[in-house]
Scaffold this motif. Structure first.
Motif, PDB file in Angstrom:
ATOM      1  N   ILE A 174     125.081 110.729  10.461  1.00 22.03           N
ATOM      2  CA  ILE A 174     124.926 112.102  10.930  1.00 22.03           C
ATOM      3  C   ILE A 174     125.625 112.259  12.270  1.00 22.03           C
ATOM      4  O   ILE A 174     125.664 111.332  13.079  1.00 22.03           O
ATOM      5  CB  ILE A 174     123.447 112.517  11.070  1.00 22.03           C
ATOM      6  N   TYR A 175     126.206 113.438  12.487  1.00 20.97           N
ATOM      7  CA  TYR A 175     126.780 113.777  13.782  1.00 20.97           C
ATOM      8  C   TYR A 175     126.025 114.979  14.330  1.00 20.97           C
ATOM      9  O   TYR A 175     125.716 115.918  13.609  1.00 20.97           O
ATOM     10  CB  TYR A 175     128.268 114.124  13.692  1.00 20.97           C
ATOM     11  N   GLY A 176     125.747 114.937  15.643  1.00 19.20           N
ATOM     12  CA  GLY A 176     124.965 115.995  16.259  1.00 19.20           C
ATOM     13  C   GLY A 176     123.568 115.516  16.584  1.00 19.20           C
ATOM     14  O   GLY A 176     122.767 116.253  17.164  1.00 19.20           O
ATOM     15  N   ALA A 177     123.280 114.271  16.217  1.00 16.27           N
ATOM     16  CA  ALA A 177     121.984 113.675  16.544  1.00 16.27           C
ATOM     17  C   ALA A 177     121.982 113.270  18.012  1.00 16.27           C
ATOM     18  O   ALA A 177     122.878 112.554  18.461  1.00 16.27           O
ATOM     19  CB  ALA A 177     121.735 112.460  15.661  1.00 16.27           C
ATOM     20  N   TYR A 178     120.993 113.748  18.745  1.00 18.64           N
ATOM     21  CA  TYR A 178     120.884 113.395  20.155  1.00 18.64           C
ATOM     22  C   TYR A 178     120.267 112.006  20.305  1.00 18.64           C
ATOM     23  O   TYR A 178     119.247 111.697  19.687  1.00 18.64           O
ATOM     24  CB  TYR A 178     120.023 114.423  20.895  1.00 18.64           C
ATOM     25  N   ARG A 179     120.907 111.204  21.137  1.00 16.92           N
ATOM     26  CA  ARG A 179     120.461 109.827  21.325  1.00 16.92           C
ATOM     27  C   ARG A 179     119.062 109.728  21.910  1.00 16.92           C
ATOM     28  O   ARG A 179     118.378 108.714  21.729  1.00 16.92           O
ATOM     29  CB  ARG A 179     121.454 109.075  22.216  1.00 16.92           C
ATOM     30  N   ASN A 180     118.616 110.760  22.599  1.00 15.27           N
ATOM     31  CA  ASN A 180     117.284 110.727  23.210  1.00 15.27           C
ATOM     32  C   ASN A 180     116.198 111.319  22.313  1.00 15.27           C
ATOM     33  O   ASN A 180     115.022 111.266  22.658  1.00 15.27           O
ATOM     34  CB  ASN A 180     117.283 111.439  24.569  1.00 15.27           C
ATOM     35  N   PHE A 181     116.585 111.872  21.151  1.00 12.06           N
ATOM     36  CA  PHE A 181     115.596 112.469  20.255  1.00 12.06           C
ATOM     37  C   PHE A 181     115.603 111.862  18.856  1.00 12.06           C
ATOM     38  O   PHE A 181     114.617 111.280  18.417  1.00 12.06           O
ATOM     39  CB  PHE A 181     115.822 113.984  20.141  1.00 12.06           C
ATOM     40  N   GLU A 182     116.720 112.026  18.156  1.00 10.20           N
ATOM     41  CA  GLU A 182     116.751 111.606  16.752  1.00 10.20           C
ATOM     42  C   GLU A 182     116.493 110.117  16.566  1.00 10.20           C
ATOM     43  O   GLU A 182     115.914 109.708  15.559  1.00 10.20           O
ATOM     44  CB  GLU A 182     118.078 112.009  16.111  1.00 10.20           C
ATOM     45  N   MET A 183     116.898 109.292  17.529  1.00  7.80           N
ATOM     46  CA  MET A 183     116.638 107.862  17.424  1.00  7.80           C
ATOM     47  C   MET A 183     115.125 107.609  17.361  1.00  7.80           C
ATOM     48  O   MET A 183     114.641 106.809  16.557  1.00  7.80           O
ATOM     49  CB  MET A 183     117.253 107.130  18.614  1.00  7.80           C
ATOM     50  N   HIS A 184     114.383 108.313  18.207  1.00  7.80           N
ATOM     51  CA  HIS A 184     112.922 108.175  18.209  1.00  7.80           C
ATOM     52  C   HIS A 184     112.311 108.816  16.974  1.00  7.80           C
ATOM     53  O   HIS A 184     111.334 108.305  16.415  1.00  7.80           O
ATOM     54  CB  HIS A 184     112.337 108.812  19.469  1.00  7.80           C
ATOM     55  N   GLN A 185     112.876 109.935  16.563  1.00  7.04           N
ATOM     56  CA  GLN A 185     112.351 110.626  15.388  1.00  7.04           C
ATOM     57  C   GLN A 185     112.456 109.735  14.154  1.00  7.04           C
ATOM     58  O   GLN A 185     111.516 109.643  13.355  1.00  7.04           O
ATOM     59  CB  GLN A 185     113.117 111.929  15.176  1.00  7.04           C
ATOM     60  N   LEU A 186     113.589 109.063  14.014  1.00  9.04           N
ATOM     61  CA  LEU A 186     113.759 108.145  12.886  1.00  9.04           C
ATOM     62  C   LEU A 186     112.752 106.999  12.949  1.00  9.04           C
ATOM     63  O   LEU A 186     112.149 106.632  11.936  1.00  9.04           O
ATOM     64  CB  LEU A 186     115.184 107.574  12.895  1.00  9.04           C
ATOM     65  N   LYS A 187     112.560 106.448  14.138  1.00 15.37           N
ATOM     66  CA  LYS A 187     111.635 105.328  14.293  1.00 15.37           C
ATOM     67  C   LYS A 187     110.209 105.734  13.942  1.00 15.37           C
ATOM     68  O   LYS A 187     109.453 104.959  13.334  1.00 15.37           O
ATOM     69  CB  LYS A 187     111.698 104.784  15.717  1.00 15.37           C
ATOM     70  N   MET A 188     109.837 106.937  14.312  1.00 10.00           N
ATOM     71  CA  MET A 188     108.496 107.432  13.998  1.00 10.00           C
ATOM     72  C   MET A 188     108.313 107.592  12.487  1.00 10.00           C
ATOM     73  O   MET A 188     107.186 107.570  11.989  1.00 10.00           O
ATOM     74  CB  MET A 188     108.260 108.770  14.700  1.00 10.00           C
ATOM     75  N   GLU A 189     109.428 107.747  11.770  1.00  7.87           N
ATOM     76  CA  GLU A 189     109.372 107.891  10.315  1.00  7.87           C
ATOM     77  C   GLU A 189     109.595 106.563   9.608  1.00  7.87           C
ATOM     78  O   GLU A 189     109.710 106.505   8.373  1.00  7.87           O
ATOM     79  CB  GLU A 189     110.423 108.915   9.868  1.00  7.87           C
ATOM     80  N   GLY A 190     109.667 105.466  10.397  1.00  3.12           N
ATOM     81  CA  GLY A 190     109.794 104.135   9.810  1.00  3.12           C
ATOM     82  C   GLY A 190     111.212 103.637   9.633  1.00  3.12           C
ATOM     83  O   GLY A 190     111.440 102.680   8.885  1.00  3.12           O
ATOM     84  N   PHE A 191     112.176 104.263  10.315  1.00  3.37           N
ATOM     85  CA  PHE A 191     113.574 103.862  10.190  1.00  3.37           C
ATOM     86  C   PHE A 191     114.138 103.486  11.562  1.00  3.37           C
ATOM     87  O   PHE A 191     113.739 104.050  12.579  1.00  3.37           O
ATOM     88  CB  PHE A 191     114.413 104.996   9.592  1.00  3.37           C
ATOM     89  N   GLN A 192     115.063 102.547  11.564  1.00  2.00           N
ATOM     90  CA  GLN A 192     115.713 102.156  12.808  1.00  2.00           C
ATOM     91  C   GLN A 192     117.127 102.736  12.824  1.00  2.00           C
ATOM     92  O   GLN A 192     117.938 102.432  11.957  1.00  2.00           O
ATOM     93  CB  GLN A 192     115.787 100.629  12.931  1.00  2.00           C
TER      94      GLN A 192
END
Length: 310
Positions: A174-192
């Motif tokens: 994905i492009y447009g994912a903010y490094r300070n948000f989407e990275m954490h959002q993915l982790k909260m959903e069980g993905f790294q």
């Protein structure tokens, strides 16, 4: 004692009555990217500068700079890439402050998929959330920097479902994912997640979030006061991140902002805030405008002095 209380109340009412009213439209709903603005509001720093700041969230994130250009708002938060394009389209806008002084955008993949470089995305699907012109320029440059081209991937507009589309396997990146948000959002959903940063992959660095005013009617004295409050709030936020977080999360109803995602994003965003919000590196802006011109996003490069307030 009653006389003293009455006197203090009258003084505060008098100060409020003479405060200059200033309207600010954010780029999106309130989030940690707006930390210094909210902390300054919570600490009364705008009031101390003689400003009564009214903050509003947009119904349409594309509208804030247009509303400033139309004279409907005094200030708006927008993006440096958008500002340059708006100026080329003759919107009377000038950058007066920087809020986030580095790019936040990334090309993001799932860490367990074995993508060691962007070259590994050849033949894959990349989801994006906004207009294709800037996406083609940015992603195309990043891919070219890794030996492949934009024609070697499939770009898919997934709307604002960036992390969900990646997690569900609908796209490979994905492009447009903010490094300070989407990275954490993915982790909260069980993905790294794993990010490839635009400024490390051939794209000139830029300011992610800036504040703009109407170039035809900008109040320089008001801007100076606004920036002073913003600078003091940024200093406090960086020096006292936990206390600043308490102020931030209490804004509004005191519940909406106090989320796990915001708490995680807060820590990652601290290093991105502009410590000198009034300062602007014109050559840096000019370099990025040249990048947009070279990649066909704009058809002429505006004079940097025309859209940066001295």
């Amino acid at each position: 004692m009653k006389k003293l209380i009455v006197s203090l109340t009258l003084v505060l009412m008098s100060q409020s009555a003479f405060a200059q009213k200033v309207t600010l439209m954010l780029d999106w709903f309130v989030n940690p990217d707006h930390g210094p603005i909210i902390v300054a509001k919570q600490q009364g720093l705008f009031k101390a500068q003689g400003l009564e700041l009214e903050i509003q969230e947009p119904a349409d994130p594309s509208m804030p700079p247009k509303l400033v250009a139309a004279g409907k708002f005094d200030l708006a938060v927008t993006y440096q890439p958008q500002l340059i394009r708006d100026v080329v389209e003759q919107l009377p806008l000038t950058r007066v402050s920087t809020l986030i002084a580095t790019p936040l955008n990334t090309v993001m993949v799932l860490a367990d998929k074995g993508y060691n470089s962007l070259a590994d995305l050849k033949g894959k699907k990349i989801g994006f959330a906004f207009d294709g012109g800037l996406v083609n320029a940015t992603v195309g440059t990043m891919l070219k920097n890794n030996g492949i081209s934009i024609e070697d991937v499939e770009l898919i507009n997934v709307g604002w479902s960036l992390s969900a589309s990646l997690a569900a396997g609908k796209v490979d990146a994905i492009y447009g994912a903010y490094r300070n948000f989407e990275m954490h959002q993915l982790k909260m959903e069980g993905f790294q997640g794993k990010g490839f940063y635009v400024e490390e992959e051939g794209v000139p660095p830029y300011d992610e979030l800036v504040v703009v005013a109407n170039s035809n009617s900008v109040d320089k004295e008001m801007v100076a006061k606004f920036n002073r409050a913003l600078e003091l709030a940024t200093q406090y936020t960086v020096n006292h991140p936990d206390q600043a977080w308490e102020l931030f999360k209490a804004y509004g109803d005191g519940k909406k902002l106090d989320t796990e995602l915001n708490r995680l994003a807060w820590q990652d965003t601290l290093v991105r805030f502009a410590l000198r919000p009034q300062a602007a590196d014109k050559s840096r802006y000019d370099n990025y405008a040249q990048f947009l011109l070279d990649n066909g996003v704009i058809n002429t490069k505006p004079d940097v002095n025309s859209y940066i307030l001295d």
